[in-house]
Write a protein that holds these residues in place. Structure first.
Motif: not given
Length: 533
Positions: A50-51, A55-56, A80-81, A91-95
């Motif tokens: 599942r995609f 998602i955060e 915006i996602v 927790k600070d990773s991602g874009a």
């Protein structure tokens, strides 16, 4: 057939270059582009999963509901996602991405969901930086960035700037956290009160704030609202660290079409010099422009050439007696029939070679008058004077030439901390020649008690901002009591400035403050003989 081949090539080109994914009707990944795999730090093994795992988590359910709602009505969803790697715990990773979600239907049934994404992480980061500059971290108020934009948007013609009187004294005695709490309490109360008049408050820096209307308010109405705010603040109490605190502000108002901040700053400077009750100082553009057309440098040079820097003398009286104990020399610039106060020219002279010459003129006149009338006279010396070898040499030589003179050198307490070794050496040298030392403006700035003990001045002058409304402000009384205890312990006589009326005089006498100075005791005059007679 030809069109089908072209379409397949278009799709392949899109999938290879874009950040995209295709999901089946149940939200499972059937394709994920290589560029998106790199962004999410994953690989093709996610096919069939599942995609939503990307998602955060804190926004996962909310975004899923929005997308499902759009698909139910056969609409695309554009939003915006924030996507994160499914394997990370950081927790600070991602874009951050702009995400276009396109549902594809076959025979009225959902067949696939196409996701087209655009990385906007840098834009989000810059927005966060902008928000940090737009909003103050301590008070939550808008800052100078928004103030400038709002003034332009409203085509404002008036602005107020204020600061909290003796705020540094609060911080010195109660600590930084107490100061932050006081700023928050003051900001919250002010923002709520001012909003009813469509006025906004901004934090500039430290304890300095600005007030502006959110539309082009006429100056008279703006001043009325400011006066109401000023009066209400005088009755307000703020609960800080379990105690009630009353504060006073200096408030200046600028009126004009240009340089509003400069006009309001100039008005604030006037308000800080003299406490005149809960009154708003106002500087208008036409008056400001006229006063700043004066070129002070030729005036200062001419005054030096023609001995037109003259001393005024203000009496300082013992609280347990009727006689004057000594006098303070206050410089004036004689301009025709007018004797101009130092606030007009001294700051401008400080950046030039003329400043040291003005100091020497004041010292020379004070020594002559002291010797002639056999009275003690105090003169103000700044850290600039003490760090100037020629000025110090002049003072020492003149003391040698006037052995009968009784001089007291007042050093501003906030300045003396900048180069204490030079101050200590200066004090030792003038004391060897019979002069005395006073600490001026004590109680404002970062008072260093260990250095005070080390210097052990002959007099300690309480900052006027503490004395001005000592009868109305309990916190001022508490600060004064603390200073009295320190000075009693160190056996240092105290001098209270700004004794403006009988009530303040009586209170300070009751507190056994040794010396009193102010308009109630006597106004500055150009001749000591006026007081002797």
């Amino acid at each position: 057939m030809h069109n089908q081949q072209l379409l397949s090539q278009y799709v392949a080109a899109l999938e290879s270059s874009a950040l995209c994914a295709r999901l089946d009707a149940h939200g499972r990944v059937v394709f994920i582009s290589e560029s998106l795999q790199k962004q999410l730090h994953t690989d093709a093994a996610v096919i069939g999963t599942r995609f939503t795992q990307f998602i955060e988590p804190s926004n996962r359910d909310q975004l899923t509901d929005r997308i499902n709602y759009a698909i139910e009505f056969k609409q695309s969803w554009n939003g915006i996602v924030r996507l994160v790697s499914a394997t990370t715990t950081d927790k600070d990773s991602g874009a951050w991405f702009k995400c276009l979600t396109i549902p594809l239907f076959e025979n009225e049934q959902l067949s696939e969901i196409v996701l087209l994404l655009q990385d906007i992480s840098r834009e989000v980061y810059l927005d966060e930086l902008l928000n940090e500059t737009r909003f103050d971290a301590v008070t939550g108020l808008a800052t100078r960035v928004d103030l400038l934009n709002d003034l332009k948007k409203a085509r404002a013609q008036c602005l107020a700037i204020l600061d909290i009187r003796k705020f540094r004294s609060f911080v010195d005695f109660y600590g930084l956290e107490f100061g932050d709490q006081l700023l928050r309490a003051f900001s919250n109360w002010s923002a709520q009160y001012l909003s009813e008049s469509r006025l906004n408050i901004y934090r500039l820096y430290g304890d300095k704030f600005a007030i502006a209307a959110d539309f082009r308010m006429i100056p008279n109405l703006f001043e009325v609202h400011l006066q109401q705010y000023y009066d209400a603040l005088a009755k307000a109490q703020f609960t800080v660290d379990g105690g009630d605190v009353e504060i006073d502000i200096a408030l200046g108002m600028g009126v004009g079409r240009k340089k509003l901040i400069q006009l309001a700053e100039s008005a604030l400077a006037k308000a800080k010099k003299v406490f005149s009750g809960y009154q708003i100082e106002c500087v208008k553009e036409r008056d400001f422009s006229h006063s700043h057309q004066i070129n002070w440098m030729p005036k200062i040079q001419a005054a030096l050439d023609n001995d037109n820097f003259v001393n005024y003398y203000q009496p300082i009286k013992s609280s347990n007696g009727q006689h004057v104990d000594y006098y303070e020399a206050l410089v004036r610039l004689r301009d025709g029939k007018n004797d101009l106060p130092p606030g007009l020219f001294l700051d401008k002279a400080k950046t030039t070679r003329y400043y040291s010459q003005i100091t020497r003129s004041v010292v020379q006149q004070a020594m002559v008058q002291s010797e002639r009338h056999q009275v003690a006279i105090s003169v103000n010396v700044s850290i600039e004077d003490i760090l100037n070898p020629q000025t110090v040499e002049f003072i020492l030589t003149t003391l040698d030439q006037h052995p009968a003179a009784q001089l007291i050198f007042e050093i501003t307490e906030t300045e003396s901390t900048e180069d204490f070794s030079a101050v200590e050496e200066f004090a030792q040298q003038v004391r060897q020649r019979g002069a005395k030392i006073a600490i001026d403006d004590f109680g404002v700035g970062y008072s260093n008690f260990s250095r005070l003990i080390q210097l052990h001045p002959d007099y300690l002058k309480i900052d006027g901002s503490i004395i001005k409304n000592i009868l109305e402000d309990k916190s001022n009384a508490s600060i004064l009591n603390g200073m009295i205890s320190i000075c009693r312990e160190l056996n240092i006589p105290m001098v209270a400035e700004f004794v403006e009326n009988e009530a303040i005089n009586g209170y300070l006498t009751q507190q056994q403050i040794e010396y009193l100075q102010g308009y109630y005791i006597g106004r500055p005059a150009p001749h000591i003989s006026q007081w002797l007679n």
